[in-house]
Design a protein around this motif. Structure first.
Motif, PDB file in Angstrom:
ATOM      1  N   SER A  74       4.161  -8.140 -13.242  1.00 57.51           N
ATOM      2  CA  SER A  74       2.655  -8.137 -13.544  1.00 57.51           C
ATOM      3  C   SER A  74       2.035  -9.263 -13.947  1.00 57.51           C
ATOM      4  N   SER A  75       2.861 -10.201 -14.830  1.00 59.72           N
ATOM      5  CA  SER A  75       2.203 -11.370 -15.170  1.00 59.72           C
ATOM      6  C   SER A  75       1.798 -12.260 -13.926  1.00 59.72           C
ATOM      7  N   PHE A  76       2.241 -12.171 -12.728  1.00 54.00           N
ATOM      8  CA  PHE A  76       1.803 -12.567 -11.298  1.00 54.00           C
ATOM      9  C   PHE A  76       0.694 -11.677 -10.990  1.00 54.00           C
ATOM     10  N   GLY A  77       1.052 -10.593 -10.836  1.00 58.14           N
ATOM     11  CA  GLY A  77       0.097  -9.419 -10.009  1.00 58.14           C
ATOM     12  C   GLY A  77      -1.128  -9.425 -11.018  1.00 58.14           C
ATOM     13  N   THR A  78      -0.914  -9.398 -12.028  1.00 58.31           N
ATOM     14  CA  THR A  78      -2.350  -9.329 -12.978  1.00 58.31           C
ATOM     15  C   THR A  78      -2.734 -10.648 -13.542  1.00 58.31           C
ATOM     16  N   GLY A  79      -2.013 -11.357 -14.143  1.00 58.03           N
ATOM     17  CA  GLY A  79      -2.337 -12.374 -14.962  1.00 58.03           C
ATOM     18  C   GLY A  79      -2.669 -13.708 -13.921  1.00 58.03           C
ATOM     19  N   SER A  80      -2.018 -13.960 -12.920  1.00 62.09           N
ATOM     20  CA  SER A  80      -2.013 -15.199 -12.396  1.00 62.09           C
ATOM     21  C   SER A  80      -2.811 -15.064 -10.862  1.00 62.09           C
ATOM     22  N   ALA A 119       1.419  -3.824  -9.539  1.00 59.11           N
ATOM     23  CA  ALA A 119       2.085  -4.355 -10.676  1.00 59.11           C
ATOM     24  C   ALA A 119       1.948  -3.599 -11.917  1.00 59.11           C
ATOM     25  N   ILE A 120       0.505  -3.294 -12.280  1.00 61.79           N
ATOM     26  CA  ILE A 120      -0.049  -2.636 -13.410  1.00 61.79           C
ATOM     27  C   ILE A 120       0.863  -1.289 -13.577  1.00 61.79           C
ATOM     28  N   VAL A 121       0.773  -0.510 -12.567  1.00 61.04           N
ATOM     29  CA  VAL A 121       1.548   0.784 -12.827  1.00 61.04           C
ATOM     30  C   VAL A 121       2.980   0.684 -12.976  1.00 61.04           C
ATOM     31  N   LEU A 122       3.897  -0.454 -12.468  1.00 59.87           N
ATOM     32  CA  LEU A 122       5.184  -0.530 -12.684  1.00 59.87           C
ATOM     33  C   LEU A 122       5.341  -0.584 -14.162  1.00 59.87           C
ATOM     34  N   MET A 123       4.450  -1.243 -15.000  1.00 66.90           N
ATOM     35  CA  MET A 123       4.471  -1.278 -16.507  1.00 66.90           C
ATOM     36  C   MET A 123       3.904  -0.037 -17.043  1.00 66.90           C
ATOM     37  N   THR A 124       2.837   0.345 -16.550  1.00 60.22           N
ATOM     38  CA  THR A 124       2.300   1.599 -17.339  1.00 60.22           C
ATOM     39  C   THR A 124       3.107   2.977 -17.594  1.00 60.22           C
ATOM     40  N   ASN A 171      -8.961  -3.091 -18.997  1.00 59.45           N
ATOM     41  CA  ASN A 171      -8.805  -3.149 -20.333  1.00 59.45           C
ATOM     42  C   ASN A 171      -7.232  -3.011 -20.795  1.00 59.45           C
ATOM     43  N   GLU A 172      -6.448  -2.710 -19.724  1.00 64.78           N
ATOM     44  CA  GLU A 172      -4.953  -2.596 -19.863  1.00 64.78           C
ATOM     45  C   GLU A 172      -4.458  -1.550 -20.814  1.00 64.78           C
ATOM     46  N   ALA A 173      -5.300  -0.661 -21.159  1.00 64.99           N
ATOM     47  CA  ALA A 173      -4.786   0.256 -22.397  1.00 64.99           C
ATOM     48  C   ALA A 173      -3.759   1.163 -21.881  1.00 64.99           C
ATOM     49  N   GLY A 174      -2.490   1.184 -22.460  1.00 66.01           N
ATOM     50  CA  GLY A 174      -1.377   2.086 -21.863  1.00 66.01           C
ATOM     51  C   GLY A 174      -0.419   1.226 -20.953  1.00 66.01           C
ATOM     52  N   GLN A 175      -0.908  -0.059 -20.623  1.00 64.79           N
ATOM     53  CA  GLN A 175       0.158  -0.865 -19.741  1.00 64.79           C
ATOM     54  C   GLN A 175       1.129  -1.567 -20.491  1.00 64.79           C
ATOM     55  N   GLY A 176       0.777  -1.776 -21.873  1.00 60.70           N
ATOM     56  CA  GLY A 176       1.993  -2.484 -22.828  1.00 60.70           C
ATOM     57  C   GLY A 176       1.918  -3.828 -22.807  1.00 60.70           C
ATOM     58  N   SER A 177       0.812  -4.446 -22.278  1.00 64.83           N
ATOM     59  CA  SER A 177       0.572  -5.870 -22.388  1.00 64.83           C
ATOM     60  C   SER A 177       0.101  -6.440 -23.755  1.00 64.83           C
ATOM     61  N   ALA A 178      -1.030  -6.073 -23.946  1.00 65.63           N
ATOM     62  CA  ALA A 178      -1.765  -6.245 -25.318  1.00 65.63           C
ATOM     63  C   ALA A 178      -0.653  -6.306 -26.720  1.00 65.63           C
ATOM     64  N   LEU A 188       0.924  -1.253   0.083  1.00 71.38           N
ATOM     65  CA  LEU A 188      -0.085   0.033  -0.095  1.00 71.38           C
ATOM     66  C   LEU A 188       1.131   1.258  -0.131  1.00 71.38           C
ATOM     67  N   ALA A 189       1.879   1.121   0.690  1.00 71.45           N
ATOM     68  CA  ALA A 189       3.080   2.348   0.682  1.00 71.45           C
ATOM     69  C   ALA A 189       3.492   2.623  -0.708  1.00 71.45           C
ATOM     70  N   LEU A 190       3.779   1.722  -1.385  1.00 69.38           N
ATOM     71  CA  LEU A 190       4.377   1.631  -2.598  1.00 69.38           C
ATOM     72  C   LEU A 190       3.104   1.968  -3.703  1.00 69.38           C
ATOM     73  N   ASP A 191       2.018   1.723  -3.511  1.00 73.30           N
ATOM     74  CA  ASP A 191       0.656   2.007  -4.394  1.00 73.30           C
ATOM     75  C   ASP A 191       0.555   3.601  -4.115  1.00 73.30           C
ATOM     76  N   SER A 192       0.954   4.113  -2.814  1.00 74.63           N
ATOM     77  CA  SER A 192       0.692   5.423  -2.630  1.00 74.63           C
ATOM     78  C   SER A 192       1.345   6.531  -3.419  1.00 74.63           C
ATOM     79  N   VAL A 193       2.514   6.125  -4.002  1.00 79.73           N
ATOM     80  CA  VAL A 193       3.593   6.911  -4.674  1.00 79.73           C
ATOM     81  C   VAL A 193       3.278   6.230  -6.182  1.00 79.73           C
ATOM     82  N   LEU A 194       2.234   5.359  -6.597  1.00 82.53           N
ATOM     83  CA  LEU A 194       2.281   5.065  -8.100  1.00 82.53           C
ATOM     84  C   LEU A 194       0.903   5.028  -8.397  1.00 82.53           C
TER      85      LEU A 194
END
Length: 559
Positions: free
Chosen positions: A161-167, A527-532, A279-286, A9-15
């Motif tokens: 993110s493959s773990f944090g989003t996909g798995s 995880a999402i924001v680390l990619m985005t 929709n992951e638009a901007g995340q760079g996964s699709a 949550l602390a990491l998310d607060s700055v992301l």
């Protein structure tokens, strides 16, 4: 686990939860929408022609691993998942109807963002040593921007993110739905599906594409039928539900029922974040999936990707949102076992039947100045009931009612310690004593959607549509994300790293069946924001090239 969640949550607060992030994501989509002249509208019909792959759009003899439709199906299987079932419910639970509006905005501008990221990624894809295609933002960052350091950061973030989003969130929601509907133990669900996942992903992109191109259309039709059955049954609430989405969009959602309200900032942030998860638009996964498509024109594959946020969010997420809002279950309290991460004890006695209490509790939950403070002290529990009168339990952002504390399946007697609003696990004979807390509160994620689907023409049978839909949605998402992760591994260490990665991926999928739901969602958000963020930076750096690439494409098309 609580310490881990606080760190996340602390990491998310700055992301993702930082004030700048929604503006960065929507701002990038808005910039490209204006800069390229609203491609999500002007090229929409052309995108359908390309995906059908007939005539001059038939690229079966060109270099690549999949057709346009298979690439679209694989990318959709990566986006159409728990975000459409559990994610929408989670957004409404956090931000009320207003959150759905910001999910729509994320999708509309995201159609352009995805068009840009897929086009550039396809343009700079490469052929790997095993003969398959590999692409994604890391390749244009490396080959075009000459920023290998940024490409490495993105690739590492993709693996995470493959773990944090996909798995993890996919398996967690599947297990939750199967247990609630069929009473199947999460360990059993996790074990069976982990084996099936391994059988599919070991076959590589061709087997993945073959499976997803069949599963995605089936699951979409099944889910739409179930959703329409609920919406039609509650048709008198449909217009008021739509009105509430727009009415609250710029003011936040007021308190109603057990829902304690959400400020504009909170609803805006949660809506944009859940829209991105969906929709992951901007995340760079699709772009990683689309890089496998047989095409010699990168823009044509970018056209196909325009359809993804439209199908995923504008259609499917809207259906889920209207089911939840029109059925009214999102403001009702339901009997459930509370996740520890959903529980907060506050000092004093509060009730949501008092307007002043509701206002102060709402401000506390939305991170605003409030008279409410976290509780520190002890609770005296007698026969499972809290006998202390100096603390109120908030569960899932609502005032908990009919609360019962149990240990070993029987009502607990003794003292429980609370620090900073969090329940501390007691020790017995040197071992931690598992305390379960059950009561009535709001619910969220897949549980909320499951309850909503029971409020239609199918009655209780509606829950089976959610469970089966969730199973297909989430499982196909896990399949697609395994491919994204192994392409990132190939970029980082080569083909030799793919098999170990797949083994860890399947293991994580199995573990998530019994993991804490809120912890999993928090990890997903980070995880999402680390990619985005690095992806959006790369896209903006190549804006001029993107515009020229689109211009060149249209010049090659016959009038």
């Amino acid at each position: 686990m609580e310490t881990l969640r606080q760190w996340i949550l602390a990491l998310d607060s700055v992301l993702g939860s930082a004030a700048y992030f929604p503006y960065l994501l929507l701002g990038t989509g808005l910039f490209f929408t204006l800069y390229l002249g609203f491609p999500q509208i002007r090229y929409f019909n052309h995108a359908w022609k390309v995906v059908r792959g007939k005539g001059k759009y038939d690229h079966s003899k060109l270099e690549g691993d999949t057709s346009h439709f298979q690439a679209l199906s694989t990318a959709l299987s990566g986006t159409v998942g728990t975000g459409n079932i559990g994610g929408v419910a989670f957004a409404i639970f956090l931000g009320g109807p207003a959150a759905l509006f910001w999910m729509w905005m994320t999708a509309f501008f995201g159609m352009t963002t995805k068009f840009v990221e897929v086009t550039l990624s396809h343009k700079y894809r490469v052929k790997t040593t095993d003969g398959t295609m590999a692409g994604g933002p890391m390749y244009f960052m490396d080959r075009r921007l000459n920023m290998r350091w940024l490409a490495i950061i993105f690739a590492i973030a993709t693996v995470i993110s493959s773990f944090g989003t996909g798995s993890l969130p996919q398996m967690n929601n599947i297990a939750q739905g199967m247990e609630a509907t069929f009473g199947i133990d999460p360990w059993v669900t996790g074990g069976v599906l982990a084996i099936l996942l391994a059988l599919v992903i070991l076959g590589g992109i061709k087997r993945i594409a073959a499976v997803t191109s069949r599963v995605v259309p089936l699951m979409a039709v099944l889910y739409v039928i179930g959703a329409l059955a609920v919406i039609a049954y509650n048709i008198e609430n449909l217009v008021p539900s739509f009105v509430s989405v727009f009415k609250d969009a710029f003011t936040g959602s007021a308190a109603v029922g057990g829902f304690l309200g959400a400020s504009f900032a909170y609803a805006f942030n949660r809506g944009v974040n859940r829209g991105l998860f969906s929709n992951e638009a901007g995340q760079g996964s699709a772009p990683i999936a689309h890089a496998s498509a047989k095409a010699d024109e990168p823009v044509s594959e970018g056209m196909v990707s325009i359809l993804e946020p439209f199908i995923d969010t504008i259609i499917i997420c809207t259906l889920t949102g209207m089911v939840i809002l029109s059925s009214g279950v999102w403001t009702d309290k339901h009997s459930n076992v509370f996740d520890r991460s959903d529980m907060t004890f506050v000092s004093g006695q509060y009730t949501d039947s008092d307007q002043a209490d509701r206002e102060q509790l709402g401000r506390f939950l939305n991170g605003q100045d409030s008279e409410v403070t976290a509780f520190n002290g002890t609770l005296l529990i007698n026969k499972g009931r809290n006998m202390s009168g100096d603390a109120t339990l908030l569960a899932a952002r609502s005032v908990a009612e009919n609360v019962m504390y149990r240990a070993g399946g029987v009502p607990y007697d003794g003292v429980l310690e609370v620090k900073n609003g969090r329940l501390i696990t007691p020790m017995q004979d040197g071992e931690p004593l598992a305390i379960t807390v059950r009561g009535d509160s709001l619910v969220h994620s897949a549980r909320l959607t499951t309850i909503a689907f029971k409020q239609g023409y199918f009655g209780d049978y509606g829950q089976y549509i959610v469970s089966i839909g969730l199973l297909l949605f989430a499982f196909s998402t896990a399949i697609a994300w395994s491919y994204y992760g192994d392409r990132a591994i190939i970029y980082l260490v080569g083909i030799r790293g793919v098999m170990p990665y797949r083994v860890f991926y399947v293991a994580g999928f199995f573990w998530a069946a019994v993991a804490d739901t809120s912890l999993v969602w928090d990890l997903a958000a980070v995880a999402i924001v680390l990619m985005t963020i690095p992806n959006l930076f790369g896209l903006l750096m190549l804006s001029k090239e993107m515009k020229q690439t689109v211009k060149d494409y249209w010049q090659k098309q016959e009038p």
